[in-house]
Design an enzyme around this catalytic site. Sequence first.
Site, short mmCIF file in Angstrom:
data_model
loop_
_atom_site.label_atom_id
_atom_site.label_comp_id
_atom_site.label_asym_id
_atom_site.label_seq_id
_atom_site.Cartn_x
_atom_site.Cartn_y
_atom_site.Cartn_z
N ASP A 105 -9.47 0.29 -4.21
CA ASP A 105 -8.98 -0.24 -2.94
C ASP A 105 -8.01 -1.38 -3.26
O ASP A 105 -8.34 -2.28 -4.03
CB ASP A 105 -10.12 -0.75 -2.06
CG ASP A 105 -9.71 -0.91 -0.61
OD1 ASP A 105 -9.79 0.08 0.13
OD2 ASP A 105 -9.30 -2.02 -0.23
N TYR A 106 -6.80 -1.30 -2.68
CA TYR A 106 -5.78 -2.32 -2.94
C TYR A 106 -5.94 -3.46 -1.94
O TYR A 106 -6.08 -3.24 -0.73
CB TYR A 106 -4.38 -1.73 -2.79
CG TYR A 106 -4.13 -0.50 -3.62
CD1 TYR A 106 -4.20 -0.54 -5.01
CD2 TYR A 106 -3.79 0.71 -3.01
CE1 TYR A 106 -3.95 0.60 -5.77
CE2 TYR A 106 -3.54 1.86 -3.77
CZ TYR A 106 -3.62 1.78 -5.13
OH TYR A 106 -3.38 2.91 -5.88
N HIS A 123 0.83 -1.20 0.00
CA HIS A 123 0.00 0.00 0.00
C HIS A 123 0.87 1.25 0.00
O HIS A 123 0.60 2.21 -0.74
CB HIS A 123 -0.91 0.00 1.24
CG HIS A 123 -2.19 -0.75 1.06
ND1 HIS A 123 -2.21 -2.12 0.94
CD2 HIS A 123 -3.47 -0.33 0.98
CE1 HIS A 123 -3.47 -2.51 0.79
NE2 HIS A 123 -4.26 -1.46 0.81
N ASP A 166 -8.27 4.17 -0.45
CA ASP A 166 -6.89 4.09 -0.95
C ASP A 166 -6.63 5.07 -2.09
O ASP A 166 -5.62 5.77 -2.11
CB ASP A 166 -6.58 2.67 -1.42
CG ASP A 166 -6.43 1.70 -0.26
OD1 ASP A 166 -6.26 2.17 0.88
OD2 ASP A 166 -6.49 0.48 -0.49
#
Length: 626
Positions: A526-527, A402, A513
């Site tokens: 969104d990771y 991230h 994210d």
Amino acid sequence: DPVSGGDLAVLVRTHREARLMQEELRRLQVACVYYSQESVFAGDEAGQMYRVLAALTEVADEAMVCDALVTDLFGFTGDSLHAARSDRKEWAAIVEELQGYHSTWLGAGLTAMFHALLVRRGIVGRLLAAGGGERKLTNYLHLLELLQDASAGCRADDLVRWLGQQIHRPAPETSSQQLRLESDENLVKIVTIHRAKGMEYPIVFLPFLWGVRQIQPDEIFAFHDQHTFQLQVDIGSAREENHRRAEQERLAEDLRLLYVALTRARHCCYLAWGRINFMEKSALAWLLHRADGDVVPADALTDEKIGNDIQKLNDGEELVHFVPMPAAGEAGDSEEFRPPPPPAALTFSGRIDTGWSISSYSRLASSAVPGPVPPPAPERAEATEMSVFTFPRGPEAGNCLHGLLETLDFSAIPGGQAANLIPERLRTAGINERWAPVVAAWLEQIVETRLMADSELRLKQLPGRDRLTEMGFYFPVDNLQMPVFNGILAEYGFEPVVAGSSLLNGLITGYIDLVFRAGSRFYIIDYKSNHLGSGYPAYTPGPLREAMRAHRYDLQYLLYTVALHRYLGRRLSGYDYARHFGGVMYLFLRGMHPDLGPGCGIWHERPDQVLVARLDDCFGRPEGRR
């Protein structure tokens, strides 16, 4: 109950002050512990652990074996080592013992080997019998835990090399590396004021409030421009105004720390005060001893004046008691001291609204009815190659990925920025730097993969001006009826949320994210670093659908969609959900590859417009919405 050591805390400003207090208390045989943020890799135990593990990988190297034997773990002295080397039979037995540890390490793992060493060499009893042994044992076990976490996919010699790198470049800011307390149950605690923020102790001692580190005019110092608030650095301009401004900021920071220090005690706070060199520059002097706006010089302060200034704090009731410091050699107990009666506690007559709370996706998901857990994908036996599928798992690995995706310029991958940042992020996460080439190639795959079936859009094409990274949000929830909320979810095929109350008031918070703009539409990303299987088939639409439901990511993207819907409604002129919202993309990073496109590793969903509007109404429409 009588006061014990565990009730006492000594707050200090610097590590030097902490060490001074620790040494003096130990000299007086007062058991104490220093809460520090030093890295366990910076301690002597890390070096000794390195010497032992290095010797186990090179048992034939007699010098390395000798180096290992004189560590605390084996406990040989110079005499006993000389005797062992002089006895061929005993030396052969030692070498055989070390070879056994090496075999256990390779066969059963590092933890099993170390426990065997602890038992055979009686390390626990030997360390605890010596001064500071509990601290050493705690450090060894802490190191073992970090080494075990780092050992996944590593050979023994790679792990030794990794340990050496951590010793040379410890990262005390990483929480997993910070020294752990051996036992603080009945020990006097020594804590820096910075670390004491948010903490509370029954009785607090502040021995160094008179201390101050003035900013000298002839040194390099920093301050902020009083008009623009930009940081300025003075490298020798000799401007008195700059020095005065820097001293003002130093005093302001000292005052903030003084407030923290004085408000940590639950029952009683002791501090040492009096005429001490440069004490007039301290924050406490600024509070106590001012005349016409300026602090009274130390040489003009008499004991009587100091006592009177302190006594002024007792306005209406006795809060502060002033006791002269006993002279050196006098008994510690002063017959003059009579503790004042404790202040009477006020009776709270107000009302606390316990129905108001701050909620998030994770809090709601923890009470949600879980979706079916997807069956584990078949694993390949003995998959030891380094790939995206064997990359370490867990929160540290996820945070590493991230952090890279949040920091790097997508259009510059691969490139110099990525080449420099990847090893640094891996070190911070405690992951072997040998993974750097794998991560670099992996990131290139991610940014080169098409995101949607009907578009050629890739992350690599997104300019910085169209990206909003880690978008934090709060939106109000006004009388959310949970049965109504769950009814809406059920209508659209979502599992319900089982909340502790049927009514929810407060705020919903979270961090998205990435929000990006492509054309006239805005998208949420969104990771996810979840390991769903050791091959790309585990990241196709079917398994992704099950993972989305099992982890309640469906609930997460609904909350994120409402948050962005409200944000755009306030910020974007003429906003219309149908025209301006492109949907949510969950990027399961291990499954993304340019050759496979959006059909692998990407979950793209655009919630129904009516559903989003009904959820928006259900949460309570905020004022100011278009």
